[in-house]
Design a protein around this motif. Structure first.
Motif, PDB file in Angstrom:
ATOM      1  N   LEU A 198     -13.739  -0.675  -7.395  1.00 16.56           N
ATOM      2  CA  LEU A 198     -13.053   0.425  -6.414  1.00 16.56           C
ATOM      3  C   LEU A 198     -12.070   1.076  -6.953  1.00 16.56           C
ATOM      4  CD1 LEU A 198     -13.393   0.961  -3.384  1.00 16.56           C
ATOM      5  CD2 LEU A 198     -11.601  -0.741  -2.918  1.00 16.56           C
ATOM      6  N   PRO A 199     -12.034   2.637  -7.126  1.00 11.52           N
ATOM      7  CA  PRO A 199     -11.002   3.163  -7.493  1.00 11.52           C
ATOM      8  C   PRO A 199      -9.884   3.215  -6.721  1.00 11.52           C
ATOM      9  CG  PRO A 199     -13.143   4.636  -7.459  1.00 11.52           C
ATOM     10  CD  PRO A 199     -13.338   3.419  -6.863  1.00 11.52           C
ATOM     11  N   ILE A 200      -8.610   3.315  -7.080  1.00  8.21           N
ATOM     12  CA  ILE A 200      -7.432   2.941  -6.369  1.00  8.21           C
ATOM     13  C   ILE A 200      -7.246   3.776  -5.125  1.00  8.21           C
ATOM     14  CG2 ILE A 200      -5.746   4.513  -7.626  1.00  8.21           C
ATOM     15  CD1 ILE A 200      -5.094   1.085  -6.053  1.00  8.21           C
ATOM     16  N   ARG A 201      -7.647   5.400  -5.225  1.00  2.72           N
ATOM     17  CA  ARG A 201      -7.587   6.368  -4.454  1.00  2.72           C
ATOM     18  C   ARG A 201      -8.468   5.965  -3.026  1.00  2.72           C
ATOM     19  NH1 ARG A 201      -5.963   8.927  -8.547  1.00  2.72           N
ATOM     20  NH2 ARG A 201      -3.963  10.306  -8.363  1.00  2.72           N
ATOM     21  N   GLU A 245      -4.405   5.494 -12.027  1.00  3.35           N
ATOM     22  CA  GLU A 245      -5.120   4.515 -11.498  1.00  3.35           C
ATOM     23  C   GLU A 245      -4.002   3.532 -11.306  1.00  3.35           C
ATOM     24  OE1 GLU A 245      -7.237   2.557 -10.211  1.00  3.35           O
ATOM     25  OE2 GLU A 245      -8.868   4.010  -9.881  1.00  3.35           O
ATOM     26  N   GLN A 266      -7.746  -9.538  -3.049  1.00  5.61           N
ATOM     27  CA  GLN A 266      -7.175  -8.528  -4.063  1.00  5.61           C
ATOM     28  C   GLN A 266      -8.038  -8.382  -5.474  1.00  5.61           C
ATOM     29  OE1 GLN A 266      -2.859  -7.862  -4.365  1.00  5.61           O
ATOM     30  NE2 GLN A 266      -2.859  -8.415  -6.563  1.00  5.61           N
ATOM     31  N   PHE A 267      -8.371  -9.253  -5.759  1.00  5.55           N
ATOM     32  CA  PHE A 267      -9.757  -9.621  -6.967  1.00  5.55           C
ATOM     33  C   PHE A 267     -10.715  -8.627  -6.696  1.00  5.55           C
ATOM     34  CE2 PHE A 267     -11.688 -11.726 -10.392  1.00  5.55           C
ATOM     35  CZ  PHE A 267     -10.765 -11.510 -11.292  1.00  5.55           C
ATOM     36  N   THR A 309     -12.821  -1.657 -16.269  1.00  3.41           N
ATOM     37  CA  THR A 309     -13.367  -0.818 -15.374  1.00  3.41           C
ATOM     38  C   THR A 309     -12.558   0.256 -14.869  1.00  3.41           C
ATOM     39  OG1 THR A 309     -12.957  -2.406 -13.442  1.00  3.41           O
ATOM     40  CG2 THR A 309     -15.070  -2.386 -14.522  1.00  3.41           C
ATOM     41  N   LYS A 310     -11.241  -0.184 -14.625  1.00  3.27           N
ATOM     42  CA  LYS A 310     -10.050   0.677 -14.333  1.00  3.27           C
ATOM     43  C   LYS A 310      -9.967   1.812 -15.317  1.00  3.27           C
ATOM     44  CE  LYS A 310      -8.477  -0.724 -10.332  1.00  3.27           C
ATOM     45  NZ  LYS A 310      -8.332   0.028  -9.011  1.00  3.27           N
ATOM     46  N   PHE A 364      -8.829   1.452   2.900  1.00  8.61           N
ATOM     47  CA  PHE A 364      -8.550   0.027   3.264  1.00  8.61           C
ATOM     48  C   PHE A 364      -7.172  -0.199   4.125  1.00  8.61           C
ATOM     49  CE2 PHE A 364     -11.872  -0.639   0.560  1.00  8.61           C
ATOM     50  CZ  PHE A 364     -12.507  -1.867   0.872  1.00  8.61           C
ATOM     51  N   GLU A 418     -12.882   4.128 -15.195  1.00 12.71           N
ATOM     52  CA  GLU A 418     -12.798   5.036 -13.875  1.00 12.71           C
ATOM     53  C   GLU A 418     -12.240   6.403 -14.263  1.00 12.71           C
ATOM     54  OE1 GLU A 418     -14.248   4.078 -11.043  1.00 12.71           O
ATOM     55  OE2 GLU A 418     -13.887   6.181 -10.580  1.00 12.71           O
ATOM     56  N   LEU A 446       0.916   6.993  -6.778  1.00 12.75           N
ATOM     57  CA  LEU A 446      -0.139   8.022  -7.104  1.00 12.75           C
ATOM     58  C   LEU A 446       0.517   9.366  -6.685  1.00 12.75           C
ATOM     59  CD1 LEU A 446      -3.253   6.164  -4.989  1.00 12.75           C
ATOM     60  CD2 LEU A 446      -2.777   6.617  -7.641  1.00 12.75           C
ATOM     61  N   ARG A 506       0.638   4.242  -2.929  1.00  8.28           N
ATOM     62  CA  ARG A 506       0.730   5.754  -2.567  1.00  8.28           C
ATOM     63  C   ARG A 506       1.896   6.648  -3.118  1.00  8.28           C
ATOM     64  NH1 ARG A 506      -0.844   4.124   3.298  1.00  8.28           N
ATOM     65  NH2 ARG A 506      -3.178   4.645   3.270  1.00  8.28           N
ATOM     66  N   VAL A 561     -11.065  -6.286  -4.249  1.00  4.58           N
ATOM     67  CA  VAL A 561     -11.107  -4.839  -4.463  1.00  4.58           C
ATOM     68  C   VAL A 561     -10.763  -4.048  -5.524  1.00  4.58           C
ATOM     69  CG1 VAL A 561     -10.300  -4.668  -1.843  1.00  4.58           C
ATOM     70  CG2 VAL A 561      -8.685  -4.817  -3.513  1.00  4.58           C
ATOM     71  N   GLN A 562     -10.422  -4.820  -6.668  1.00  5.97           N
ATOM     72  CA  GLN A 562     -10.335  -4.460  -7.928  1.00  5.97           C
ATOM     73  C   GLN A 562     -11.546  -4.373  -8.841  1.00  5.97           C
ATOM     74  OE1 GLN A 562      -6.087  -4.187  -9.342  1.00  5.97           O
ATOM     75  NE2 GLN A 562      -6.067  -6.227  -8.848  1.00  5.97           N
ATOM     76  N   ARG A 563     -12.689  -4.790  -8.492  1.00  4.29           N
ATOM     77  CA  ARG A 563     -13.880  -4.703  -9.007  1.00  4.29           C
ATOM     78  C   ARG A 563     -14.587  -3.493  -8.596  1.00  4.29           C
ATOM     79  NH1 ARG A 563     -13.626  -7.971 -12.264  1.00  4.29           N
ATOM     80  NH2 ARG A 563     -13.527 -10.160 -12.181  1.00  4.29           N
ATOM     81  N   ARG A 565     -21.376   2.450 -11.189  1.00  2.00           N
ATOM     82  CA  ARG A 565     -20.912   3.833 -10.982  1.00  2.00           C
ATOM     83  C   ARG A 565     -21.881   4.963 -10.705  1.00  2.00           C
ATOM     84  NH1 ARG A 565     -17.068   4.401 -15.001  1.00  2.00           N
ATOM     85  NH2 ARG A 565     -16.625   6.535 -14.316  1.00  2.00           N
ATOM     86  N   LEU A 620      -9.137   3.086  -2.340  1.00  2.00           N
ATOM     87  CA  LEU A 620      -8.417   1.717  -1.807  1.00  2.00           C
ATOM     88  C   LEU A 620      -7.670   2.084  -0.841  1.00  2.00           C
ATOM     89  CD1 LEU A 620      -8.232  -1.490  -1.650  1.00  2.00           C
ATOM     90  CD2 LEU A 620      -6.383  -1.136  -3.183  1.00  2.00           C
ATOM     91  N   VAL A 621      -6.563   3.038  -1.175  1.00  5.40           N
ATOM     92  CA  VAL A 621      -5.510   3.451  -0.223  1.00  5.40           C
ATOM     93  C   VAL A 621      -6.163   4.422   0.853  1.00  5.40           C
ATOM     94  CG1 VAL A 621      -3.708   3.360  -1.951  1.00  5.40           C
ATOM     95  CG2 VAL A 621      -5.046   5.627  -1.666  1.00  5.40           C
ATOM     96  N   ARG A 622      -7.147   5.260   0.796  1.00  5.81           N
ATOM     97  CA  ARG A 622      -8.014   5.750   1.924  1.00  5.81           C
ATOM     98  C   ARG A 622      -8.600   5.086   2.794  1.00  5.81           C
ATOM     99  NH1 ARG A 622      -9.397  10.012  -1.439  1.00  5.81           N
ATOM    100  NH2 ARG A 622     -11.351   9.200  -1.708  1.00  5.81           N
ATOM    101  N   ILE A 654     -11.141  -6.084 -15.061  1.00  6.58           N
ATOM    102  CA  ILE A 654     -10.435  -5.296 -14.323  1.00  6.58           C
ATOM    103  C   ILE A 654      -9.820  -4.128 -15.043  1.00  6.58           C
ATOM    104  CG2 ILE A 654      -8.459  -4.805 -12.655  1.00  6.58           C
ATOM    105  CD1 ILE A 654      -9.133  -7.460 -11.720  1.00  6.58           C
ATOM    106  N   ILE A 696       0.915  -1.120  -0.083  1.00  2.84           N
ATOM    107  CA  ILE A 696       0.083  -0.025  -0.186  1.00  2.84           C
ATOM    108  C   ILE A 696       0.848   1.190  -0.080  1.00  2.84           C
ATOM    109  CG2 ILE A 696      -0.298   0.100   2.549  1.00  2.84           C
ATOM    110  CD1 ILE A 696      -3.436   0.660   1.912  1.00  2.84           C
TER     111      ILE A 696
END
Lengths: 121, 275
Positions: free
Chosen positions: B163-166, A100, B156-157, A113-114, B172, A117, A94, A91, B159-161, B79, B168-170, A110, A87
């Protein structure tokens, strides 16, 4: 057509990613390390970069830092795609300008969707 | 699997939870019931169903219904509903409620992704909505799903469905191979097992109900019943979110669509809640 530069030292990963991204309408360019990727960007800045982290010669994070300093280098949307899942490292990525982040292993869903996003699909 | 067995499963699911099971889908039924049979100590799905025929044990019956009712889920699924919730529904209700809590219910929350998505949105909006109070509820038919939801642990799978990465880090933390939702988010949610087509008169009153992809999974006669149940649990100024391709149109008169907002419904003022 939008271009996505796929940067990964694995030919197999590049091939898999190419197939997924071509399906959602991207033209694909490939590079196998950061130096090669940077050369691509200097010649023709892509709209998107799918970026591995751990690569020989120049890794993904170093490439990203360099890219963001290039003229027009703030434009591409950069999506990491890497086994790095710590993690703190995420960070860091980012903070260095990644938009992303995908942790391997991934599937088509994945990636799609990413990309959606960040407004790319 | 014999057709009589598949019909038994379909009947059980329809009667207990209104869940529609296609008797032609042998493979689906077998793959869902395999784990139930193993868990209950049966050698095969056939043995499980033979025992069920002999004695209608509640635990077995519900185990089957819950396994068949299980649907897919993802963080921020589709979304747009979550953007609509963040940009319009939540600010409107926050203003309307004043200092009173806005009550939000994720009905059929499965393993929790939907209700935690809402919790993350609320947490991220707090700065913009000072004084906002929220009560967040998650319910599901399945105890097993609720247990997973309450644990707040995801692969891990998962949380990638969606969920935007920001986020996740905020929200989780890393927990070995898993990702754990932060205690702050987890503690926002209260949980309960609820069968949405049963009597909901004790479920409470809510300002927002997310009930996505349940309506489309039900047998026809239960669809109107579900909507009437939800209407009774929804305050007069409340909102209902349905799934992307789901519609309340033609299913009783409890709800009317909010114009220009896909999947969003409001109570029909003309609908009288039966006592």
């Amino acid at each position: 057509m939008k271009t996505c530069l796929v940067v990964d030292d694995s030919r197999v990963i590049r091939k898999v990613a190419r197939r997924i991204l071509e399906d959602i309408g991207f033209e694909i360019a490939e590079a196998s390390d950061g130096v090669e990727a940077l050369a691509w960007c200097r010649a023709a800045m892509p709209e998107a970069v799918l970026l591995d982290w751990h690569m020989p010669i120049m890794d993904g994070l170093e490439f990203l830092k360099q890219l963001r300093k290039e003229p027009g280098g703030d434009r591409p949307t950069v999506v990491f795609c890497t086994v790095e899942n710590n993690i703190e490292r995420i960070r860091e990525a980012l903070a260095c300008g990644a938009d992303e982040y995908i942790m391997k292993p991934f599937d088509g869903d994945i990636i799609v969707t990413k990309f959606a996003e960040v407004g790319l699909a | 699997m014999r057709v009589e067995d598949r019909e038994l499963v379909a009947q059980l699911c329809a009667a207990r939870a209104g869940v529609r099971v296609d008797v032609e889908k042998t493979y689906l039924i077998e793959s869902r019931l395999g784990p139930v049979a193993r868990r209950e100590g049966f050698g095969s799905v056939n043995d499980l169903l033979t025992t069920l025929r002999a004695r209608r044990e509640d635990r077995l019956a519900w185990g089957i219904v819950e396994a068949m009712a299980h649907g897919e889920t993802a963080f921020f699924r589709d979304r747009e509903p979550f953007a609509l919730f963040r940009d319009e529904v939540l600010p409107t209700l926050a203003k309307l409620r004043g200092g009173e809590p806005v009550r939000i219910w994720s009905a059929a929350c499965a393993s929790g992704q939907e209700v935690y998505s809402l919790a993350m949105v609320i947490e991220d909006e707090r700065a913009r909505l000072p004084g906002l109070k929220v009560e967040l509820f998650g319910s599901d038919l399945s105890e097993r799903q609720l247990e997973k939801a309450q644990s707040g642990l995801y692969t891990q799978f998962e949380v990638q469905r969606g969920l935007p990465i920001r986020q996740l880090v905020r929200h989780f933390e890393q927990d070995d191979e898993m990702w754990a939702i932060s205690p702050r988010i987890r503690q926002m949610v209260r949980w309960r097992r609820i069968n949405l087509v049963a009597d909901l008169s004790t479920a409470g009153r809510f300002d927002v109900i997310f009930c996505r992809y349940v309506l489309s999974s039900l047998v026809e006669p239960m669809k109107t019943r579900l909507l009437e149940n939800l209407a009774r649990a929804l305050g007069p100024e409340g909102f209902l979110f349905l799934g992307r391709d789901e519609t309340a149109t033609g299913l009783g008169d409890a709800f009317q669509p909010v114009q220009g907002r896909t999947g969003l419904y409001a109570r029909n003022p003309a609908f009288r809640v039966a006592a």
